[in-house]
Design an enzyme around this catalytic site. Structure first.
Site, PDB file in Angstrom:
ATOM      1  N   LYS A   1     102.551  -4.498  97.454  1.00 20.92           N
ATOM      2  CA  LYS A   1     102.197  -4.535  98.875  1.00 20.92           C
ATOM      3  C   LYS A   1     103.415  -4.310  99.761  1.00 20.92           C
ATOM      4  CE  LYS A   1      97.798  -5.300  98.257  1.00 20.92           C
ATOM      5  NZ  LYS A   1      96.798  -4.309  98.672  1.00 20.92           N
TER       6      LYS A   1
ATOM      7  N   THR B   1      86.627 -13.012 100.213  1.00 20.18           N
ATOM      8  CA  THR B   1      86.034 -11.868  99.509  1.00 20.18           C
ATOM      9  C   THR B   1      86.023 -12.195  98.018  1.00 20.18           C
ATOM     10  OG1 THR B   1      88.119 -10.775  98.991  1.00 20.18           O
ATOM     11  CG2 THR B   1      87.186 -10.302 101.166  1.00 20.18           C
TER      12      THR B   1
ATOM     13  N   VAL C   1      91.336   5.478  92.434  1.00 21.29           N
ATOM     14  CA  VAL C   1      92.302   5.997  93.419  1.00 21.29           C
ATOM     15  C   VAL C   1      93.588   6.514  92.792  1.00 21.29           C
ATOM     16  CG1 VAL C   1      91.468   4.737  95.432  1.00 21.29           C
ATOM     17  CG2 VAL C   1      93.154   3.653  93.903  1.00 21.29           C
TER      18      VAL C   1
ATOM     19  N   TYR D   1     102.201  -8.202  92.504  1.00 14.65           N
ATOM     20  CA  TYR D   1     101.337  -7.964  93.671  1.00 14.65           C
ATOM     21  C   TYR D   1     102.183  -7.801  94.937  1.00 14.65           C
ATOM     22  CZ  TYR D   1      97.413  -8.710  96.908  1.00 14.65           C
ATOM     23  OH  TYR D   1      96.484  -8.575  97.898  1.00 14.65           O
TER      24      TYR D   1
HETATM   25  C1  LIG Z   1      95.083 -11.866  97.627  1.00 13.66           C
HETATM   26  C2  LIG Z   1      95.709 -11.723  98.978  1.00 13.66           C
HETATM   27  O1  LIG Z   1      96.552 -10.630  99.096  1.00 13.66           O
HETATM   28  C3  LIG Z   1      96.352 -12.926  99.555  1.00 13.66           C
HETATM   29  C4  LIG Z   1      97.146 -13.718  98.594  1.00 13.66           C
HETATM   30  O2  LIG Z   1      98.211 -13.335  98.236  1.00 13.66           O
HETATM   31  S1  LIG Z   1      96.429 -15.116  98.134  1.00 13.66           S
HETATM   32  C5  LIG Z   1      97.692 -16.019  97.320  1.00 13.66           C
HETATM   33  C6  LIG Z   1      97.563 -15.790  95.911  1.00 13.66           C
HETATM   34  N1  LIG Z   1      98.392 -16.700  95.203  1.00 13.66           N
HETATM   35  C7  LIG Z   1      98.389 -16.647  93.910  1.00 13.66           C
HETATM   36  O3  LIG Z   1      97.716 -15.832  93.319  1.00 13.66           O
HETATM   37  C8  LIG Z   1      99.253 -17.624  93.195  1.00 13.66           C
HETATM   38  C9  LIG Z   1      99.481 -17.078  91.837  1.00 13.66           C
HETATM   39  N2  LIG Z   1     100.084 -18.102  90.972  1.00 13.66           N
HETATM   40  C10 LIG Z   1      99.332 -18.839  90.114  1.00 13.66           C
HETATM   41  O4  LIG Z   1      98.127 -18.751  90.063  1.00 13.66           O
HETATM   42  C11 LIG Z   1     100.080 -19.735  89.146  1.00 13.66           C
HETATM   43  O5  LIG Z   1     101.317 -20.036  89.734  1.00 13.66           O
HETATM   44  C12 LIG Z   1     100.309 -19.071  87.798  1.00 13.66           C
HETATM   45  C13 LIG Z   1      98.954 -18.863  87.127  1.00 13.66           C
HETATM   46  C14 LIG Z   1     101.005 -17.732  87.927  1.00 13.66           C
HETATM   47  C15 LIG Z   1     101.228 -19.933  86.948  1.00 13.66           C
HETATM   48  O6  LIG Z   1     100.567 -21.089  86.587  1.00 13.66           O
HETATM   49  P1  LIG Z   1     101.199 -22.013  85.442  1.00 13.66           P
HETATM   50  O7  LIG Z   1     101.993 -21.237  84.474  1.00 13.66           O
HETATM   51  O8  LIG Z   1     100.075 -22.844  84.993  1.00 13.66           O
HETATM   52  O9  LIG Z   1     102.253 -22.795  86.171  1.00 13.66           O
HETATM   53  P2  LIG Z   1     102.099 -24.290  86.643  1.00 13.66           P
HETATM   54  O10 LIG Z   1     102.474 -25.182  85.482  1.00 13.66           O
HETATM   55  O11 LIG Z   1     100.804 -24.480  87.321  1.00 13.66           O
HETATM   56  O12 LIG Z   1     103.206 -24.422  87.705  1.00 13.66           O
HETATM   57  C16 LIG Z   1     104.545 -24.468  87.379  1.00 13.66           C
HETATM   58  C17 LIG Z   1     105.278 -24.858  88.650  1.00 13.66           C
HETATM   59  O13 LIG Z   1     105.041 -23.859  89.681  1.00 13.66           O
HETATM   60  C18 LIG Z   1     104.343 -24.464  90.786  1.00 13.66           C
HETATM   61  N3  LIG Z   1     103.312 -23.553  91.239  1.00 13.66           N
HETATM   62  C19 LIG Z   1     102.496 -22.816  90.471  1.00 13.66           C
HETATM   63  N4  LIG Z   1     101.684 -22.092  91.237  1.00 13.66           N
HETATM   64  C20 LIG Z   1     101.976 -22.372  92.500  1.00 13.66           C
HETATM   65  C21 LIG Z   1     101.483 -21.947  93.738  1.00 13.66           C
HETATM   66  N5  LIG Z   1     100.502 -21.053  93.843  1.00 13.66           N
HETATM   67  N6  LIG Z   1     102.038 -22.456  94.861  1.00 13.66           N
HETATM   68  C22 LIG Z   1     103.035 -23.345  94.777  1.00 13.66           C
HETATM   69  N7  LIG Z   1     103.540 -23.788  93.634  1.00 13.66           N
HETATM   70  C23 LIG Z   1     103.024 -23.304  92.496  1.00 13.66           C
HETATM   71  C24 LIG Z   1     103.736 -25.730  90.256  1.00 13.66           C
HETATM   72  O14 LIG Z   1     103.601 -26.686  91.294  1.00 13.66           O
HETATM   73  C25 LIG Z   1     104.760 -26.173  89.209  1.00 13.66           C
HETATM   74  O15 LIG Z   1     105.834 -26.818  89.841  1.00 13.66           O
HETATM   75  P3  LIG Z   1     106.757 -27.859  89.008  1.00 13.66           P
HETATM   76  O16 LIG Z   1     107.732 -27.020  88.285  1.00 13.66           O
HETATM   77  O17 LIG Z   1     107.365 -28.708  90.079  1.00 13.66           O
HETATM   78  O18 LIG Z   1     105.838 -28.590  88.072  1.00 13.66           O
HETATM   79  N1  LIG Z   2      90.822 -10.983 100.378  1.00 12.10           N
HETATM   80  C1  LIG Z   2      92.012 -11.306 100.812  1.00 12.10           C
HETATM   81  O1  LIG Z   2      92.277 -12.437 101.196  1.00 12.10           O
HETATM   82  C2  LIG Z   2      93.101 -10.269 100.877  1.00 12.10           C
HETATM   83  C3  LIG Z   2      94.304 -10.650 101.446  1.00 12.10           C
HETATM   84  C4  LIG Z   2      95.326  -9.729 101.532  1.00 12.10           C
HETATM   85  C5  LIG Z   2      95.149  -8.441 101.075  1.00 12.10           C
HETATM   86  N2  LIG Z   2      93.978  -8.099 100.514  1.00 12.10           N
HETATM   87  C6  LIG Z   2      93.854  -6.719 100.045  1.00 12.10           C
HETATM   88  O2  LIG Z   2      92.700  -6.144 100.630  1.00 12.10           O
HETATM   89  C7  LIG Z   2      92.167  -5.150  99.765  1.00 12.10           C
HETATM   90  C8  LIG Z   2      90.683  -5.434  99.546  1.00 12.10           C
HETATM   91  O3  LIG Z   2      90.581  -6.670  98.917  1.00 12.10           O
HETATM   92  P1  LIG Z   2      89.205  -7.464  98.825  1.00 12.10           P
HETATM   93  O4  LIG Z   2      89.546  -8.870  99.069  1.00 12.10           O
HETATM   94  O5  LIG Z   2      88.182  -6.794  99.635  1.00 12.10           O
HETATM   95  O6  LIG Z   2      88.936  -7.296  97.269  1.00 12.10           O
HETATM   96  P2  LIG Z   2      87.610  -6.911  96.458  1.00 12.10           P
HETATM   97  O7  LIG Z   2      87.952  -7.193  95.041  1.00 12.10           O
HETATM   98  O8  LIG Z   2      86.413  -7.515  97.066  1.00 12.10           O
HETATM   99  O9  LIG Z   2      87.529  -5.342  96.670  1.00 12.10           O
HETATM  100  C9  LIG Z   2      88.458  -4.475  96.087  1.00 12.10           C
HETATM  101  C10 LIG Z   2      87.715  -3.220  95.669  1.00 12.10           C
HETATM  102  O10 LIG Z   2      88.685  -2.298  95.147  1.00 12.10           O
HETATM  103  C11 LIG Z   2      88.073  -1.623  94.074  1.00 12.10           C
HETATM  104  N3  LIG Z   2      89.070  -1.044  93.178  1.00 12.10           N
HETATM  105  C12 LIG Z   2      89.907  -1.701  92.341  1.00 12.10           C
HETATM  106  N4  LIG Z   2      90.648  -0.817  91.660  1.00 12.10           N
HETATM  107  C13 LIG Z   2      90.266   0.417  92.080  1.00 12.10           C
HETATM  108  C14 LIG Z   2      90.670   1.732  91.749  1.00 12.10           C
HETATM  109  N5  LIG Z   2      91.613   1.967  90.828  1.00 12.10           N
HETATM  110  N6  LIG Z   2      90.077   2.764  92.380  1.00 12.10           N
HETATM  111  C15 LIG Z   2      89.107   2.543  93.305  1.00 12.10           C
HETATM  112  N7  LIG Z   2      88.690   1.321  93.664  1.00 12.10           N
HETATM  113  C16 LIG Z   2      89.266   0.279  93.053  1.00 12.10           C
HETATM  114  C17 LIG Z   2      87.244  -2.697  93.377  1.00 12.10           C
HETATM  115  O11 LIG Z   2      86.247  -2.129  92.549  1.00 12.10           O
HETATM  116  C18 LIG Z   2      86.668  -3.456  94.560  1.00 12.10           C
HETATM  117  O12 LIG Z   2      85.408  -2.961  94.953  1.00 12.10           O
HETATM  118  C19 LIG Z   2      93.013  -5.197  98.493  1.00 12.10           C
HETATM  119  O13 LIG Z   2      93.983  -4.187  98.553  1.00 12.10           O
HETATM  120  C20 LIG Z   2      93.663  -6.571  98.555  1.00 12.10           C
HETATM  121  O14 LIG Z   2      94.890  -6.584  97.867  1.00 12.10           O
HETATM  122  C21 LIG Z   2      92.931  -8.977 100.393  1.00 12.10           C
END
Ligand SMILES: C[C@H](O)CC(=O)SCCNC(=O)CCNC(=O)[C@H](O)C(C)(C)COP(=O)(O)OP(=O)(O)OC[C@H]1O[C@@H](n2cnc3c(N)ncnc32)[C@H](O)[C@@H]1OP(=O)(O)O
Ligand SMILES: NC(=O)c1ccc[n+]([C@@H]2O[C@H](COP(=O)([O-])OP(=O)(O)OC[C@H]3O[C@@H](n4cnc5c(N)ncnc54)[C@H](O)[C@@H]3O)[C@@H](O)[C@H]2O)c1
Length: 257
Positions: free
Chosen positions: A168, A199, A62, A164
């Site tokens: 968004k 997913t 994309v 991220y």
């Molecule tokens: C995908 C869709 O769009 C929907 C979403 O957005 S889904 C939500 C996705 N969330 C994420 O991806 C969270 C990403 N973050 C992480 O995976 C980790 O924080 C990281 C890999 C970046 C860092 O991990 P790491 O360096 O090992 O830190 P770690 O030692 O575990 O934690 C340090 C501190 O942060 C806190 N912390 C880390 N990750 C946390 C989290 N996800 N939530 C709350 N607290 C967190 C820990 O509790 C710890 O607290 P402390 O200082 O009191 O000990």
């Molecule tokens: N799954 C969730 O909980 C969640 C929550 C919030 C937002 N989203 C958003 O929804 C969308 C879809 O997520 P999903 O969970 O279905 O993920 P997914 O990984 O199953 O699907 C994402 C798709 O995007 C494609 N893709 C990645 N980079 C690309 C590029 N440069 N060009 C074309 N295609 C590309 C991947 O090949 C994959 O097929 C994403 O934008 C994600 O950020 C997902």
């Protein structure tokens, strides 16, 4: 409109995009699967199940204008005509702290997430709207609809989500101005901000994070099913008054830090 929907759906070899294609085609519409070349076998399996008259695959990064243009051309060259619906689901998620144990956040990673999630989404908006502008308007003066995918992380980004959440948040921010820009050509622009859906993208997060999240969703107390995202896409396509807005679909969930 759904039975006459000719759509381009990015990221649709998998997850929410795939569910969107399934919904559109099951209601009589057509879909171009726009996904990375590495996803071609997944795309083939969708075509096998939904039929090559209804679904076609255009290998596409994309961020590349020529790839998005080729996908839009495929719709026209297949005899479907220009797309009247574009849904951006292509996206990548990263987890890295601004300042981690191993040093500062990689700038390359930050730029890459913005390039795919934000720039890729805008690339689709600008190129798809041009094709839609060539269509005849319907009774509401509308020619098409564009649906973007943000995330609740745009509002409640967690530890490790600076890149991220920024990518968004930018999609949330461009929704209204793009809707205003495209109102003159009768193209609506909407954004969906999903909560936690089961997913492959979510399955890639650390298991501990996944478990905690599933339990925290107020009602229903479970992760979302991708088909529920597809239903919302359908509602947006069908409702001509939905424009310039972001809809959260998250079971009332607000992510903790
Ligand atoms: C995908 C869709 O769009 C929907 C979403 O957005 S889904 C939500 C996705 N969330 C994420 O991806 C969270 C990403 N973050 C992480 O995976 C980790 O924080 C990281 C890999 C970046 C860092 O991990 P790491 O360096 O090992 O830190 P770690 O030692 O575990 O934690 C340090 C501190 O942060 C806190 N912390 C880390 N990750 C946390 C989290 N996800 N939530 C709350 N607290 C967190 C820990 O509790 C710890 O607290 P402390 O200082 O009191 O000990
Ligand atoms: N799954 C969730 O909980 C969640 C929550 C919030 C937002 N989203 C958003 O929804 C969308 C879809 O997520 P999903 O969970 O279905 O993920 P997914 O990984 O199953 O699907 C994402 C798709 O995007 C494609 N893709 C990645 N980079 C690309 C590029 N440069 N060009 C074309 N295609 C590309 C991947 O090949 C994959 O097929 C994403 O934008 C994600 O950020 C997902």
């Amino acid at each position: 409109m759904l039975s006459k929907t000719v759509s381009l759906v990015t990221g649709s070899a998998s997850g929410l995009g795939r569910a969107t294609v399934e919904r559109i085609v099951s209601s009589g519409g057509k879909a171009i699967i726009c996904d990375l070349p590495s996803q071609s076998s997944l795309a083939d399996s969708i075509i096998d199940s939904l039929g090559s008259d209804n679904v076609k695959f255009s290998p596409c990064d994309v961020t590349q204008s020529s790839d998005v243009t080729a996908a839009l051309d495929l719709s026209e060259n297949s005899g479907w005509g220009p797309v009247n619906c574009a849904v951006s689901c292509a996206g990548i998620a990263t987890a890295s702290k601004t300042l981690g144990r191993k040093g500062p956040h990689s700038l390359e990673m930050f730029s890459n997430v913005l390039a795919v999630n934000t720039v890729g989404t805008f690339n689709v908006i600008r190129l798809a709207s041009e094709r839609m502008s060539t269509l005849d308007p319907d009774d509401n003066g509308q020619r098409g609809v564009i649906i973007n995918t943000a995330s609740i992380a745009a509002y409640d980004g967690q530890v490790g989500q600076a890149a991220y959440a920024a990518s968004k948040g930018a999609i949330v921010g461009l929704t209204l101005p793009c809707a205003r820009d495209l109102s003159g050509v009768g193209v609506r622009v909407m954004t969906i901000a999903p909560g936690l859906f089961l997913t492959p993208l979510l399955a890639g997060l650390p298991e501990k994070v996944q478990e905690e999240m599933g339990k925290q969703i107020p009602c229903p107390r479970r992760l979302g099913d991708p088909s529920e995202f597809g239903k919302l896409v359908e509602s947006i396509i069908e409702n001509p008054m939905l424009n310039g807005e972001v809809i959260r679909i998250d079971g009332g969930y607000r992510m903790p830090p």
